[in-house]
Write a protein that holds these residues in place. Sequence first.
Motif, short mmCIF file in Angstrom:
data_model
loop_
_atom_site.label_atom_id
_atom_site.label_comp_id
_atom_site.label_asym_id
_atom_site.label_seq_id
_atom_site.Cartn_x
_atom_site.Cartn_y
_atom_site.Cartn_z
N GLU A 164 -11.03 -5.88 -8.32
CA GLU A 164 -9.80 -6.25 -7.63
C GLU A 164 -9.67 -5.47 -6.33
O GLU A 164 -9.89 -4.25 -6.29
CB GLU A 164 -8.58 -5.95 -8.52
N ALA A 165 -9.28 -6.17 -5.29
CA ALA A 165 -9.03 -5.51 -4.01
C ALA A 165 -7.83 -4.58 -4.12
O ALA A 165 -6.91 -4.81 -4.90
CB ALA A 165 -8.76 -6.55 -2.93
N ARG A 166 -7.86 -3.52 -3.35
CA ARG A 166 -6.69 -2.65 -3.24
C ARG A 166 -5.61 -3.36 -2.44
O ARG A 166 -5.91 -4.08 -1.49
CB ARG A 166 -7.04 -1.34 -2.53
N ILE A 167 -4.36 -3.15 -2.81
CA ILE A 167 -3.23 -3.62 -2.02
C ILE A 167 -2.43 -2.39 -1.63
O ILE A 167 -1.84 -1.72 -2.49
CB ILE A 167 -2.35 -4.60 -2.81
N VAL A 168 -2.43 -2.05 -0.35
CA VAL A 168 -1.84 -0.80 0.10
C VAL A 168 -0.87 -1.05 1.25
O VAL A 168 -1.00 -2.04 1.98
CB VAL A 168 -2.91 0.22 0.55
N ALA A 169 0.07 -0.17 1.39
CA ALA A 169 1.01 -0.26 2.51
C ALA A 169 0.35 0.27 3.78
O ALA A 169 -0.43 1.23 3.74
CB ALA A 169 2.26 0.56 2.21
N ALA A 170 0.65 -0.37 4.88
CA ALA A 170 0.16 0.12 6.17
C ALA A 170 0.65 1.54 6.40
O ALA A 170 1.79 1.88 6.08
CB ALA A 170 0.63 -0.79 7.29
N ARG A 171 -0.20 2.38 6.93
CA ARG A 171 0.15 3.77 7.15
C ARG A 171 0.82 4.00 8.50
O ARG A 171 1.59 4.94 8.67
CB ARG A 171 -1.11 4.64 7.04
N LEU A 172 0.54 3.13 9.46
CA LEU A 172 1.02 3.36 10.82
C LEU A 172 2.35 2.67 11.10
O LEU A 172 2.88 2.76 12.20
CB LEU A 172 -0.04 2.88 11.83
N GLY A 173 2.89 1.97 10.11
CA GLY A 173 4.21 1.37 10.24
C GLY A 173 4.28 0.34 11.35
O GLY A 173 3.30 -0.33 11.68
N ASN A 174 5.44 0.25 11.95
CA ASN A 174 5.67 -0.76 12.98
C ASN A 174 4.90 -0.48 14.27
O ASN A 174 4.89 -1.32 15.18
CB ASN A 174 7.16 -0.85 13.30
N GLU A 175 4.28 0.69 14.37
CA GLU A 175 3.57 1.04 15.60
C GLU A 175 2.09 0.66 15.55
O GLU A 175 1.37 0.87 16.51
CB GLU A 175 3.75 2.53 15.88
N ALA A 176 1.63 0.10 14.43
CA ALA A 176 0.22 -0.26 14.30
C ALA A 176 -0.20 -1.25 15.39
O ALA A 176 -1.29 -1.13 15.95
CB ALA A 176 -0.05 -0.84 12.92
N GLY A 177 0.66 -2.22 15.69
CA GLY A 177 0.30 -3.24 16.68
C GLY A 177 0.04 -2.67 18.05
O GLY A 177 -0.95 -3.00 18.71
#
Length: 320
Positions: free
Chosen positions: A293-306
């Motif tokens: 199964e693939a990991r499902i994780v929260a983005a670490r960089l938040g709204n600034e990733a983009g």
Amino acid sequence: MSLAIGIDIGGTKVAGGVVDESGSILARARRDTPHRSKRPQVVEDTIVDVVEELRAAHPGVGSVGIGAAGFVAADRATVAFAPHLSWRDEPLRDNLSKRIDAPILVDNDANAACWAEWRFGAAQGDPDVVMVNLGTGIGGAILIEGEIFRGRYGIAGEFGHMQVVPEGQRCECGNRGCWEQYASGNALVREARAMILANSPVATDLAARVDGRADELTGPIVTEAARDGDPTSTELLAEIGHWLGIGIANLAAALDPGTFVIGGGVSAAGELLLGPARDTFRRRLTGRGYRPEARIVAARLGNEAGLIGAADLARNAAQG
């Protein structure tokens, strides 16, 4: 030190930052996104305004990356279609190049966020990543063997417009039943506001938080209520998580990545969202029990990733 500016254009905000080679943001600027009824030049004016503010503080910036919420053509210069903006076949890079004296790269905002999470965030070390960005709508991106996969025409990863409910909710893209109508920030707020407008007795907590004014309810308010223990808000987020899990299971069947990174504003709900998503994912996964199964994780960089990713992509392109 090579500095670049990243601009992240969403349905509600234009966020910019000066980013160094380690992914750190040295300066920030933000504007509201002009309404989609405005002519395209108004959005470009906003971008130029943000870039000029940031370059005034950091004149050594070498390149500018734009992460746009829309279908960016394979040339990474033209926004073919942006459901939440007024761009239609918009030559964004060429228009901005006439006003900004620096190399400019345009890419899809989810591609930029995925790149940032792979380079500096939650997906480091995994060469095969799918990112799902839950915001006003749903953006997506695919990274295969350490490279963004854009598809033949540049618009791969638009998972938000997969049809999950035939003849379902009308979507701004023109179709019905798109995934983002069930698993996005707009979907969360739509359902919560409907409960308030119906004077539902189970929505009294949410109604009290906005003095009964349903149009003032936002996704963060629902998340805050859920964290405070409101069962209705918790249920609403779980429903969004359920639909998120359905879509991720479909993507796993098609792409089989090692990691799913969940980003965007709605992901701030954390396990209130991701717990139900993982549960549904495991129940709906093709071949469950007989495959990793693939990991499902929260983005670490938040709204600034983009903006971080847009800046890093632009810097890499400028350096050749």
